[in-house]
Design a protein around this motif. Structure first.
Motif, mmCIF file in Angstrom:
data_model
loop_
_atom_site.group_PDB
_atom_site.id
_atom_site.type_symbol
_atom_site.label_atom_id
_atom_site.label_comp_id
_atom_site.label_asym_id
_atom_site.label_seq_id
_atom_site.Cartn_x
_atom_site.Cartn_y
_atom_site.Cartn_z
ATOM 1 N N ALA A 172 3.773 5.375 14.343
ATOM 2 C CA ALA A 172 3.466 5.488 12.911
ATOM 3 C C ALA A 172 4.048 4.271 12.208
ATOM 4 O O ALA A 172 5.234 3.958 12.376
ATOM 5 C CB ALA A 172 4.063 6.768 12.344
ATOM 6 N N THR A 173 3.219 3.584 11.431
ATOM 7 C CA THR A 173 3.723 2.436 10.668
ATOM 8 C C THR A 173 4.521 2.959 9.464
ATOM 9 O O THR A 173 4.439 4.148 9.112
ATOM 10 C CB THR A 173 2.567 1.564 10.151
ATOM 11 N N ARG A 174 5.224 2.056 8.816
ATOM 12 C CA ARG A 174 5.939 2.457 7.586
ATOM 13 C C ARG A 174 4.947 2.923 6.533
ATOM 14 O O ARG A 174 5.192 3.873 5.804
ATOM 15 C CB ARG A 174 6.788 1.288 7.058
ATOM 16 N N PRO A 200 -11.266 3.768 9.550
ATOM 17 C CA PRO A 200 -10.934 3.387 8.180
ATOM 18 C C PRO A 200 -11.336 4.470 7.192
ATOM 19 O O PRO A 200 -12.192 5.306 7.491
ATOM 20 C CB PRO A 200 -11.765 2.118 7.954
ATOM 21 N N ARG A 201 -10.679 4.482 6.051
ATOM 22 C CA ARG A 201 -11.003 5.462 5.024
ATOM 23 C C ARG A 201 -11.282 4.802 3.664
ATOM 24 O O ARG A 201 -11.747 5.447 2.737
ATOM 25 C CB ARG A 201 -9.845 6.473 4.908
ATOM 26 N N GLU A 202 -10.974 3.503 3.565
ATOM 27 C CA GLU A 202 -11.083 2.811 2.281
ATOM 28 C C GLU A 202 -12.509 2.854 1.734
ATOM 29 O O GLU A 202 -13.471 2.824 2.494
ATOM 30 C CB GLU A 202 -10.665 1.343 2.481
ATOM 31 N N ALA A 232 -6.854 4.075 9.729
ATOM 32 C CA ALA A 232 -6.646 2.636 9.914
ATOM 33 C C ALA A 232 -6.684 1.972 8.550
ATOM 34 O O ALA A 232 -7.727 1.966 7.895
ATOM 35 C CB ALA A 232 -7.722 2.050 10.822
ATOM 36 N N SER A 233 -5.527 1.452 8.103
ATOM 37 C CA SER A 233 -5.541 0.716 6.835
ATOM 38 C C SER A 233 -6.334 -0.569 7.030
ATOM 39 O O SER A 233 -6.487 -1.066 8.157
ATOM 40 C CB SER A 233 -4.113 0.393 6.385
ATOM 41 N N GLN A 234 -6.797 -1.121 5.933
ATOM 42 C CA GLN A 234 -7.547 -2.379 6.031
ATOM 43 C C GLN A 234 -6.629 -3.508 6.491
ATOM 44 O O GLN A 234 -7.075 -4.458 7.124
ATOM 45 C CB GLN A 234 -8.217 -2.707 4.697
ATOM 46 N N THR A 235 -5.334 -3.363 6.179
ATOM 47 C CA THR A 235 -4.362 -4.365 6.639
ATOM 48 C C THR A 235 -4.293 -4.376 8.163
ATOM 49 O O THR A 235 -4.430 -5.432 8.807
ATOM 50 C CB THR A 235 -2.964 -4.034 6.066
ATOM 51 N N THR A 236 -4.102 -3.202 8.739
ATOM 52 C CA THR A 236 -3.996 -3.107 10.199
ATOM 53 C C THR A 236 -5.321 -3.470 10.853
ATOM 54 O O THR A 236 -5.359 -4.165 11.869
ATOM 55 C CB THR A 236 -3.524 -1.691 10.587
HETATM 56 C C1 LIG Z 1 -0.832 7.134 -0.784
HETATM 57 C C2 LIG Z 1 -1.419 5.898 -0.159
HETATM 58 C C3 LIG Z 1 -2.722 5.930 0.298
HETATM 59 C C4 LIG Z 1 -3.310 4.799 0.893
HETATM 60 N N1 LIG Z 1 -4.573 4.869 1.329
HETATM 61 C C5 LIG Z 1 -5.128 3.799 1.934
HETATM 62 C C6 LIG Z 1 -6.448 3.881 2.452
HETATM 63 O O1 LIG Z 1 -7.110 4.912 2.379
HETATM 64 N N2 LIG Z 1 -6.977 2.807 3.063
HETATM 65 C C7 LIG Z 1 -6.277 1.637 3.200
HETATM 66 O O2 LIG Z 1 -6.795 0.693 3.795
HETATM 67 N N3 LIG Z 1 -5.014 1.525 2.704
HETATM 68 C C8 LIG Z 1 -4.431 2.577 2.073
HETATM 69 N N4 LIG Z 1 -3.160 2.479 1.591
HETATM 70 C C9 LIG Z 1 -2.477 1.188 1.640
HETATM 71 C C10 LIG Z 1 -1.771 0.939 2.960
HETATM 72 O O3 LIG Z 1 -0.802 1.935 3.184
HETATM 73 C C11 LIG Z 1 -1.091 -0.418 2.860
HETATM 74 O O4 LIG Z 1 -2.085 -1.424 2.848
HETATM 75 C C12 LIG Z 1 -0.122 -0.685 3.993
HETATM 76 O O5 LIG Z 1 0.458 -1.975 3.813
HETATM 77 C C13 LIG Z 1 -0.815 -0.628 5.343
HETATM 78 O O6 LIG Z 1 0.039 -1.088 6.346
HETATM 79 P P1 LIG Z 1 0.022 -0.456 7.810
HETATM 80 O O7 LIG Z 1 -1.375 -0.547 8.295
HETATM 81 O O8 LIG Z 1 1.003 -1.288 8.583
HETATM 82 O O9 LIG Z 1 0.456 0.979 7.641
HETATM 83 C C14 LIG Z 1 -2.564 3.599 0.997
HETATM 84 C C15 LIG Z 1 -1.248 3.583 0.545
HETATM 85 C C16 LIG Z 1 -0.676 4.695 -0.023
HETATM 86 C C17 LIG Z 1 0.754 4.634 -0.515
#
Ligand SMILES: Cc1cc2nc3c(=O)[nH]c(=O)nc-3n(C[C@H](O)[C@H](O)[C@H](O)COP(=O)(O)O)c2cc1C
Length: 172
Positions: free
Chosen positions: A22-24, A108-110, A73-77
């Motif tokens: 799990a990422t931060r 992804p969910r964005e 999957a965040s868009q960052t990852t």
């Molecule tokens: C409550 C919450 C919901 C988020 N939802 C999304 C999302 O649906 N899609 C997305 O790409 N990022 C979302 N983010 C942003 C990511 O958490 C953020 O870009 C983070 O840096 C991703 O890093 P990681 O992939 O290392 O976890 C959300 C952040 C928060 C706090």
């Protein structure tokens, strides 16, 4: 995060061994979207690793797996995976799955999706990943949020090759 929890429960039901990272960001989203503590998430896996632990077994192609899912999957990852950046245990394990030609499912969910996200998805798909947006169907006439979540989980399980009937299929 409900998608991640549902997949973990399904994999437990299917008796699949699960190694979790799990990422931060994921833990932040867990806090925002659920009542669960991180320990409750970790308890759904056989093993879990700190995201900075690049010496974990799953960082190596010699550790055999059925596949890997990044959910959500965040868009960052996703962009990092698409670019071949392996700067933490999650992105390194994803790189290994591409390298070893094993299933890698990115969820992804964005929405909406800006051009950088679309380009990253194209690059990840070209590299061999399956892009499986958390985008449930409605033909199974969902009555509860759980029905929508399970629909997405079923698609993930199918791509991993895990034989489990978790949600109704077309024609059922
Ligand atoms: C409550 C919450 C919901 C988020 N939802 C999304 C999302 O649906 N899609 C997305 O790409 N990022 C979302 N983010 C942003 C990511 O958490 C953020 O870009 C983070 O840096 C991703 O890093 P990681 O992939 O290392 O976890 C959300 C952040 C928060 C706090």
């Amino acid at each position: 995060m409900p998608y991640a929890l549902d997949l973990l429960r399904a994999l437990k039901a299917a008796e699949v061994e699960v190694h979790l990272v799990a990422t931060r960001g994921a833990l932040e989203v867990l806090r925002a979207e659920t009542e669960l503590e991180p320990e409750a998430l970790f308890a759904l896996a056989h093993r879990h690793y700190p995201v900075g632990d690049l010496s974990a077994p799953i960082a190596s192609g010699s550790f055999r797996t059925l596949g890997m899912v990044v959910v959500p999957a965040s868009q960052t990852t996703l962009a990092k995976i698409a670019a071949g950046i392996a700067d933490n245990l999650l992105t390194r394990a994803a790189f290994v799955h591409l390298k070893e030609r094993r299933p890698l499912v990115l969820v992804p969910r964005e929405t909406p999706l800006p051009l950088p996200a679309l380009r990253a998805m194209l690059a990840a798909a070209e590299a061999g990943a399956v892009i499986l947006p958390a985008s449930p169907g409605f033909y199974h006439r969902p009555r509860a949020i759980e029905d929508l979540i399970r629909f997405v989980t079923q698609r993930i399980l199918d791509h991993l090759g895990v034989a489990l009937d978790w949600a109704p299929r077309w024609g059922d």
